[in-house]
Design a protein around this motif. Sequence first.
Motif, PDB file in Angstrom:
ATOM      1  N   TYR A 180       5.361  11.254   3.856  1.00  0.00           N
ATOM      2  CA  TYR A 180       6.268  12.233   3.280  1.00  0.00           C
ATOM      3  C   TYR A 180       7.491  11.497   2.720  1.00  0.00           C
ATOM      4  N   VAL A 181       7.638  11.470   1.407  1.00  0.00           N
ATOM      5  CA  VAL A 181       8.705  10.711   0.757  1.00  0.00           C
ATOM      6  C   VAL A 181      10.034  11.455   0.864  1.00  0.00           C
ATOM      7  N   PHE A 182      11.100  10.705   1.182  1.00  0.00           N
ATOM      8  CA  PHE A 182      12.434  11.323   1.214  1.00  0.00           C
ATOM      9  C   PHE A 182      13.457  10.585   0.358  1.00  0.00           C
ATOM     10  N   ASP A 183      13.144   9.406  -0.138  1.00  0.00           N
ATOM     11  CA  ASP A 183      14.050   8.662  -1.016  1.00  0.00           C
ATOM     12  C   ASP A 183      13.270   8.039  -2.165  1.00  0.00           C
ATOM     13  N   VAL A 184      13.815   8.147  -3.373  1.00  0.00           N
ATOM     14  CA  VAL A 184      13.256   7.449  -4.532  1.00  0.00           C
ATOM     15  C   VAL A 184      14.409   6.740  -5.222  1.00  0.00           C
ATOM     16  N   LYS A 185      14.353   5.423  -5.263  1.00  0.00           N
ATOM     17  CA  LYS A 185      15.461   4.644  -5.805  1.00  0.00           C
ATOM     18  C   LYS A 185      15.084   3.964  -7.113  1.00  0.00           C
ATOM     19  N   ASP A 186      15.945   4.124  -8.109  1.00  0.00           N
ATOM     20  CA  ASP A 186      15.843   3.395  -9.368  1.00  0.00           C
ATOM     21  C   ASP A 186      16.392   1.987  -9.104  1.00  0.00           C
ATOM     22  N   TRP A 187      15.504   1.017  -8.985  1.00  0.00           N
ATOM     23  CA  TRP A 187      15.907  -0.322  -8.574  1.00  0.00           C
ATOM     24  C   TRP A 187      16.879  -0.962  -9.562  1.00  0.00           C
ATOM     25  N   ASP A 188      16.595  -0.840 -10.846  1.00  0.00           N
ATOM     26  CA  ASP A 188      17.430  -1.497 -11.860  1.00  0.00           C
ATOM     27  C   ASP A 188      18.810  -0.861 -11.948  1.00  0.00           C
ATOM     28  N   ALA A 189      18.881   0.455 -11.805  1.00  0.00           N
ATOM     29  CA  ALA A 189      20.168   1.149 -11.867  1.00  0.00           C
ATOM     30  C   ALA A 189      20.932   1.026 -10.551  1.00  0.00           C
ATOM     31  N   GLY A 190      20.217   0.700  -9.475  1.00  0.00           N
ATOM     32  CA  GLY A 190      20.863   0.575  -8.174  1.00  0.00           C
ATOM     33  C   GLY A 190      21.296   1.900  -7.583  1.00  0.00           C
ATOM     34  N   SER A 191      20.629   2.985  -7.986  1.00  0.00           N
ATOM     35  CA  SER A 191      21.012   4.311  -7.507  1.00  0.00           C
ATOM     36  C   SER A 191      19.767   5.143  -7.218  1.00  0.00           C
ATOM     37  N   TYR A 192      19.959   6.201  -6.435  1.00  0.00           N
ATOM     38  CA  TYR A 192      18.858   7.091  -6.086  1.00  0.00           C
ATOM     39  C   TYR A 192      18.710   8.182  -7.143  1.00  0.00           C
ATOM     40  N   PHE A 193      17.473   8.572  -7.399  1.00  0.00           N
ATOM     41  CA  PHE A 193      17.230   9.664  -8.332  1.00  0.00           C
ATOM     42  C   PHE A 193      17.708  10.982  -7.724  1.00  0.00           C
ATOM     43  N   PRO A 194      18.286  11.869  -8.554  1.00  0.00           N
ATOM     44  CA  PRO A 194      18.633  13.211  -8.064  1.00  0.00           C
ATOM     45  C   PRO A 194      17.394  13.903  -7.515  1.00  0.00           C
ATOM     46  N   TYR A 195      17.618  14.897  -6.687  1.00  0.00           N
ATOM     47  CA  TYR A 195      16.520  15.535  -5.961  1.00  0.00           C
ATOM     48  C   TYR A 195      15.393  16.003  -6.880  1.00  0.00           C
ATOM     49  N   ASP A 196      15.727  16.770  -7.904  1.00  0.00           N
ATOM     50  CA  ASP A 196      14.677  17.328  -8.769  1.00  0.00           C
ATOM     51  C   ASP A 196      13.872  16.231  -9.456  1.00  0.00           C
ATOM     52  N   GLU A 197      14.556  15.187  -9.904  1.00  0.00           N
ATOM     53  CA  GLU A 197      13.858  14.092 -10.574  1.00  0.00           C
ATOM     54  C   GLU A 197      12.971  13.329  -9.587  1.00  0.00           C
ATOM     55  N   ALA A 198      13.464  13.141  -8.371  1.00  0.00           N
ATOM     56  CA  ALA A 198      12.674  12.456  -7.348  1.00  0.00           C
ATOM     57  C   ALA A 198      11.408  13.256  -7.021  1.00  0.00           C
ATOM     58  N   VAL A 199      11.550  14.577  -6.905  1.00  0.00           N
ATOM     59  CA  VAL A 199      10.394  15.429  -6.615  1.00  0.00           C
ATOM     60  C   VAL A 199       9.374  15.342  -7.744  1.00  0.00           C
ATOM     61  N   LYS A 200       9.846  15.312  -8.990  1.00  0.00           N
ATOM     62  CA  LYS A 200       8.935  15.229 -10.135  1.00  0.00           C
ATOM     63  C   LYS A 200       8.186  13.890 -10.147  1.00  0.00           C
ATOM     64  N   ILE A 201       8.898  12.804  -9.865  1.00  0.00           N
ATOM     65  CA  ILE A 201       8.246  11.491  -9.821  1.00  0.00           C
ATOM     66  C   ILE A 201       7.160  11.483  -8.754  1.00  0.00           C
ATOM     67  N   CYS A 202       7.472  12.031  -7.587  1.00  0.00           N
ATOM     68  CA  CYS A 202       6.480  12.076  -6.508  1.00  0.00           C
ATOM     69  C   CYS A 202       5.275  12.931  -6.907  1.00  0.00           C
ATOM     70  N   ALA A 203       5.544  14.047  -7.553  1.00  0.00           N
ATOM     71  CA  ALA A 203       4.438  14.904  -8.005  1.00  0.00           C
ATOM     72  C   ALA A 203       3.555  14.170  -8.999  1.00  0.00           C
ATOM     73  N   ASP A 204       4.152  13.413  -9.905  1.00  0.00           N
ATOM     74  CA  ASP A 204       3.384  12.650 -10.878  1.00  0.00           C
ATOM     75  C   ASP A 204       2.515  11.593 -10.207  1.00  0.00           C
ATOM     76  N   PHE A 205       3.004  11.069  -9.069  1.00  0.00           N
ATOM     77  CA  PHE A 205       2.231  10.071  -8.316  1.00  0.00           C
ATOM     78  C   PHE A 205       1.257  10.712  -7.334  1.00  0.00           C
ATOM     79  N   GLY A 206       1.335  12.034  -7.198  1.00  0.00           N
ATOM     80  CA  GLY A 206       0.475  12.731  -6.248  1.00  0.00           C
ATOM     81  C   GLY A 206       0.929  12.589  -4.812  1.00  0.00           C
ATOM     82  N   LEU A 207       2.249  12.435  -4.615  1.00  0.00           N
ATOM     83  CA  LEU A 207       2.799  12.215  -3.281  1.00  0.00           C
ATOM     84  C   LEU A 207       3.457  13.474  -2.722  1.00  0.00           C
TER      85      LEU A 207
END
Length: 333
Positions: free
Chosen positions: A245-272
């Motif tokens: 169950y994913v709770f953090d998604v970090k943009d490594w190059d930007a050095g910051s965490y994705f906002p909640y909605d964007e993180a959820v979308k990325i996980c959905a795209d990965f099937g997570l």
Amino acid sequence: MRSLVTVQKVKMISPIPDSDFLELAHVMGWQCVAKKGEFQAGDMGIYFEVDSFLPEDPRYEFLRNTSYRDNVDNGKGFRIRTVKMRGQLSQGLLLPLVKFPELGSLAEGEDLTEKLGVKKWYIPETANDSGVIIGERPYGIPASDEIRIQSAMELIEQLTGKPYYITTKMDGTSGIVYYIDGKIGCCSRNKEIKDDEGALYWMPVYHYGLKEKLARYGKNIVLTGEICGPGIQKNKLRLPGIEWYVFDVKDWDAGSYFPYDEAVKICADFGLQVVPLEERGDSFSYTLETLLEKAKGKYPSGLEKEGIVVRDSNRPKVISFKVLNNDALLKEE
């Protein structure tokens, strides 16, 4: 390293009904049982947080009957945990400064964890084949241990009036997957694990086909989640198989965490899967007392949940803390 032992001021003293020898001392957002008359409001003391593991020392011998532990994971010492005494919740240990004359002059908030040889109590999280350790967690890969709100009360005020979201704290073991400059790796909370399909910490990669998915994504990213299931902690979710169950998604190059909605979308795209969302709002208005009540409850299995995690919706991880379920803490061994 987490500050387990600090110099703190006693905010107030409150009585324990029908007790001639004990009272409650309030420190930061915590309360702990103390000897009556040992502290007055405004006094400084040395506060040992829950999950502190104290070395053998004559000053701690009064804990032997209730708190002494000797095992391969932690060694010998005294574990500080949540308990009930005279019907009152006691979370931590508060001792007078005079018991530690070797420390000299001390300032409020000073960290004494290392000086007093205190370590974090370690509960083995998994009975599975976790994998072969090949090194420390790579520099820059974020750890996942949230601060408890009672140790950072200022965060409540900082979040008040701001958009927020609350997720369920899942009961498992932290698992990290990273994709950086074409390399994919997996870590436990503190160690990097060798690539092996049979290793627990590589389960998310092979189960969800992340090698191919992350390569197609092509951007440097770090995903952190809770691995839950049989053989991990006590599998309070009663899952038939291992899940992540994913709770953090970090943009490594930007050095910051994705906002909640964007993180959820990325996980959905990965099937997570992501950790369950309990509540979302435009204006945070909780107090410590209402947060502790919110943290109570049960998983769908009917067992006590571990608690909740609260975050700022607009600036994820800038304001972030956990609130543990005291009912579950009291059942810990």
